[in-house]
Scaffold this motif. Structure first.
Motif, PDB file in Angstrom:
ATOM      1  N   THR A 237      73.394  -3.631  34.843  1.00 29.35           N
ATOM      2  CA  THR A 237      74.627  -3.537  34.225  1.00 29.35           C
ATOM      3  C   THR A 237      75.684  -3.561  35.384  1.00 29.35           C
ATOM      4  OG1 THR A 237      73.975  -2.566  32.189  1.00 29.35           O
ATOM      5  CG2 THR A 237      76.181  -2.322  32.622  1.00 29.35           C
ATOM      6  N   ILE A 238      75.466  -2.541  36.139  1.00 31.89           N
ATOM      7  CA  ILE A 238      76.444  -2.295  37.425  1.00 31.89           C
ATOM      8  C   ILE A 238      76.562  -3.622  38.400  1.00 31.89           C
ATOM      9  CG2 ILE A 238      76.989  -0.794  39.228  1.00 31.89           C
ATOM     10  CD1 ILE A 238      77.542   0.460  36.557  1.00 31.89           C
TER      11      ILE A 238
ATOM     12  N   ILE B 194      76.788  -1.600  24.833  1.00 33.19           N
ATOM     13  CA  ILE B 194      76.349  -3.035  24.479  1.00 33.19           C
ATOM     14  C   ILE B 194      77.391  -3.979  24.123  1.00 33.19           C
ATOM     15  CG2 ILE B 194      75.174  -4.309  22.795  1.00 33.19           C
ATOM     16  CD1 ILE B 194      73.057  -2.015  22.824  1.00 33.19           C
ATOM     17  N   GLY B 195      78.382  -3.272  23.654  1.00 32.32           N
ATOM     18  CA  GLY B 195      79.589  -4.211  23.211  1.00 32.32           C
ATOM     19  C   GLY B 195      80.406  -4.531  24.427  1.00 32.32           C
ATOM     20  N   SER B 196      80.631  -3.678  25.372  1.00 32.89           N
ATOM     21  CA  SER B 196      81.522  -3.925  26.495  1.00 32.89           C
ATOM     22  C   SER B 196      80.878  -5.115  27.302  1.00 32.89           C
ATOM     23  CB  SER B 196      81.565  -2.627  27.297  1.00 32.89           C
ATOM     24  OG  SER B 196      80.247  -2.139  27.970  1.00 32.89           O
TER      25      SER B 196
ATOM     26  N   GLY C  34      88.054  -7.902  32.438  1.00 36.81           N
ATOM     27  CA  GLY C  34      88.123  -6.698  33.141  1.00 36.81           C
ATOM     28  C   GLY C  34      88.190  -5.546  31.969  1.00 36.81           C
ATOM     29  N   MET C  35      88.700  -5.670  31.063  1.00 34.85           N
ATOM     30  CA  MET C  35      88.576  -4.654  29.670  1.00 34.85           C
ATOM     31  C   MET C  35      86.991  -4.307  29.409  1.00 34.85           C
ATOM     32  SD  MET C  35      91.714  -5.467  26.937  1.00 34.85           S
ATOM     33  CE  MET C  35      91.013  -3.886  26.093  1.00 34.85           C
ATOM     34  N   GLY C  36      86.201  -5.284  29.230  1.00 35.95           N
ATOM     35  CA  GLY C  36      84.828  -5.198  29.248  1.00 35.95           C
ATOM     36  C   GLY C  36      84.185  -4.336  30.231  1.00 35.95           C
TER      37      GLY C  36
ATOM     38  N   ALA D 177      82.131  -0.352  30.839  1.00 32.25           N
ATOM     39  CA  ALA D 177      80.574  -0.487  31.358  1.00 32.25           C
ATOM     40  C   ALA D 177      80.520   0.816  32.274  1.00 32.25           C
ATOM     41  CB  ALA D 177      80.396  -1.668  31.956  1.00 32.25           C
ATOM     42  N   ILE D 178      81.203   0.726  33.390  1.00 28.20           N
ATOM     43  CA  ILE D 178      80.675   1.691  34.248  1.00 28.20           C
ATOM     44  C   ILE D 178      80.444   2.993  34.031  1.00 28.20           C
ATOM     45  CG2 ILE D 178      81.277   2.888  36.718  1.00 28.20           C
ATOM     46  CD1 ILE D 178      82.068   0.054  37.496  1.00 28.20           C
ATOM     47  N   PRO D 179      81.519   3.863  33.219  1.00 24.95           N
ATOM     48  CA  PRO D 179      81.443   5.161  32.835  1.00 24.95           C
ATOM     49  C   PRO D 179      80.417   5.151  31.864  1.00 24.95           C
ATOM     50  CG  PRO D 179      83.499   4.088  32.037  1.00 24.95           C
ATOM     51  CD  PRO D 179      82.949   3.107  32.966  1.00 24.95           C
ATOM     52  N   ASN D 180      80.218   4.531  30.862  1.00 28.55           N
ATOM     53  CA  ASN D 180      79.152   4.507  29.915  1.00 28.55           C
ATOM     54  C   ASN D 180      77.549   4.575  30.632  1.00 28.55           C
ATOM     55  OD1 ASN D 180      79.668   4.723  26.870  1.00 28.55           O
ATOM     56  ND2 ASN D 180      81.327   3.429  27.680  1.00 28.55           N
TER      57      ASN D 180
END
Length: 462
Positions: free
Chosen positions: A36-37, A97-99, A127-129, A133-136
């Motif tokens: 993800t990252i 998952i949504g992001s 970018g919003m997605g 992602a990173i903090p989650n």
């Protein structure tokens, strides 16, 4: 060996997690979070990689690419501020998952854009997605690994960002000549969509979130048995020492960041990360230009930039390892102080030799080690009920520092400042970041993990 708990026995989920070894479950979780990252890193850097070809293809001047290049950064900030806090309300898993699916969809759509305005809008949505992602991802990883290896595990996962940037550069060098610039966005969009299905199949919800939000005990037991398949948890009552008291559980996560218990720490984290990204983005964006202006050839400054990122990967892992053995606040403050020392040395003695390359690598090691560790620290400082929000808002505030560093470099170059003078000046924000963390350490002297920072443990029966 199986663990059997008597029916009705109270089980502290954090203590249970800390007692486990690093298992196959942790490996799968690490790989999913790392990917993800990595895709975040690949997509974030995509526009910079395709910009020259895009400008030529659409016959637009390069200086007109500013809005489309910055749209993703703005979207990341908005996503971190507005979307990430949902994870402290509805769960880390669903928001993550949504992001991932969201930034995959809009990156794919951007590949079919036919105008600069449309491309800018789609990159903003991408970018919003990314911003969610990173903090989650960092929070999920932090909440599932034992405390004894948490720093190394989370920092190791964050190395994925550099890996994604590297893979993106290699892919672009092959894809763009063969298939055009749109192919980079297509790959950057298709891969997250595939990953979203893998996350849907294998990613668990945070056990600590489920305890704090009152999920059924049977669901919590199933999640814990993924860490320890032989554990018998039927009929147990699950609690978490990191769980906020019931009267605080319904408070807005944002308000909790600014509450009396966390206000000083929140401000110090924001100051430190803002200053950190001022330095990091000024170096990332302007180091090749500065080196070239100091007489370095293309192969020389390209190699030096690569060594900088190699040092960054080593520094991230080193900082994570140290954070598991020492005070995380002191470790990161030390890395910032060492960054200040190294850039001062560079500022006073620029030489076109291996010595300067070593100093550049040292800067990458200390600066990136501190920068990535800030996310790890934020997940340890805040309680379960506001952990994602705390990490996300710190990242969003840091984006302002990234903008300041980018434009600050341009401003200093317009004043004809030399390489050495600009690098020497970077010691100031580095020392401010170190000082902010030391103040955080005074406010929370026993900061080791969120479990030690939440005050009175709350036992809730579900």
């Amino acid at each position: 060996m199986s663990q059997t708990f008597e029916r009705g026995r109270t089980v502290d989920v954090q203590a249970f997690i800390d007692d486990q070894r690093f298992t196959l479950f942790h490996c799968i979780l690490f790989v999913l979070c790392f990917l993800t990252i990595a895709l975040d890193g690949l997509d974030t850097g995509a526009m910079g990689l395709i910009a020259p070809t895009l400008a030529q293809d659409w016959n637009v001047p390069r200086d007109s690419l500013g809005p489309v290049l910055s749209a993703t950064l703005v979207g990341i900030g908005v996503g971190a501020l507005l979307v990430s806090p949902l994870a402290d309300r509805i769960g880390r898993r669903s928001v993550l998952i949504g992001s991932v699916a969201f930034f995959g969809v809009w990156s794919t759509a951007a590949a079919f854009a036919t105008s600069m305005d449309a491309l800018t809008a789609m990159r903003f949505l991408t970018g919003m997605g990314l911003g969610a992602a990173i903090p989650n991802t960092a929070t999920l990883m932090a909440e599932f690994v034992p405390a004894r290896i948490r720093g190394l595990a989370v920092n190791g996962m964050l190395v994925g960002f550099a890996a994604g940037n590297t893979v993106g550069g290699v892919l672009s060098g092959w894809l763009i000549p063969a298939f055009g610039w749109r192919s980079v966005l297509l790959v950057g969009g298709a891969a997250p969509l595939v990953l979203a299905f893998l996350l849907l199949a294998f990613l668990p919800e945070s056990v600590k979130f489920m305890v704090s939000s009152g999920k059924p005990a049977e669901r919590i037991a199933r999640a814990l048995q993924r860490l320890a398949p032989n554990a018998r948890l039927d009929g147990c009552v699950f609690v978490s020492a990191a769980h906020a008291p019931r009267e605080r559980a319904n408070r807005s996560p944002v308000l909790e960041l600014l509450s009396r218990n966390y206000l000083v720490g929140t401000i110090m984290l924001w100051v430190a990360y803002f200053m950190c990204l001022v330095v990091l983005y000024l170096i990332n964006n302007w180091m090749p230009t500065l080196l070239k202006g100091s007489g370095f050839s293309l192969p020389q400054y390209a190699a030096t930039s690569a060594y900088f990122h190699l040092g960054a990967c080593v520094g991230i892992l080193m900082a994570g390892w140290l954070m598991d053995r020492m005070s995380p606040v002191r470790v990161i403050a030390l890395f910032f102080a060492l960054t200040a020392l190294v850039v001062l040395i560079i500022g006073r003695n620029v030489a076109h030799d291996a010595g300067l390359t070593v100093l550049i690598v040292a800067t990458g090691l200390t600066l990136s080690g501190a920068a990535s560790s800030m996310s790890t620290l934020a997940t340890q400082f805040y309680p379960t009920t506001s952990r994602v929000t705390g990490c996300a808002w710190m990242l969003a505030i840091g984006r302002l520092g990234a903008v300041a560093g980018t434009f600050g470099g341009a401003f200093l170059l317009s004043l004809n400042w030399e390489f050495s003078a600009i690098f020497g000046l970077l010691a100031v924000p580095s020392l401010i970041a170190a000082g902010a963390l030391l103040m955080l350490g005074r406010h929370a002297p026993d900061l080791r993990s969120a479990e030690r920072m939440t005050g009175t443990p709350a036992a809730s029966q579900h």
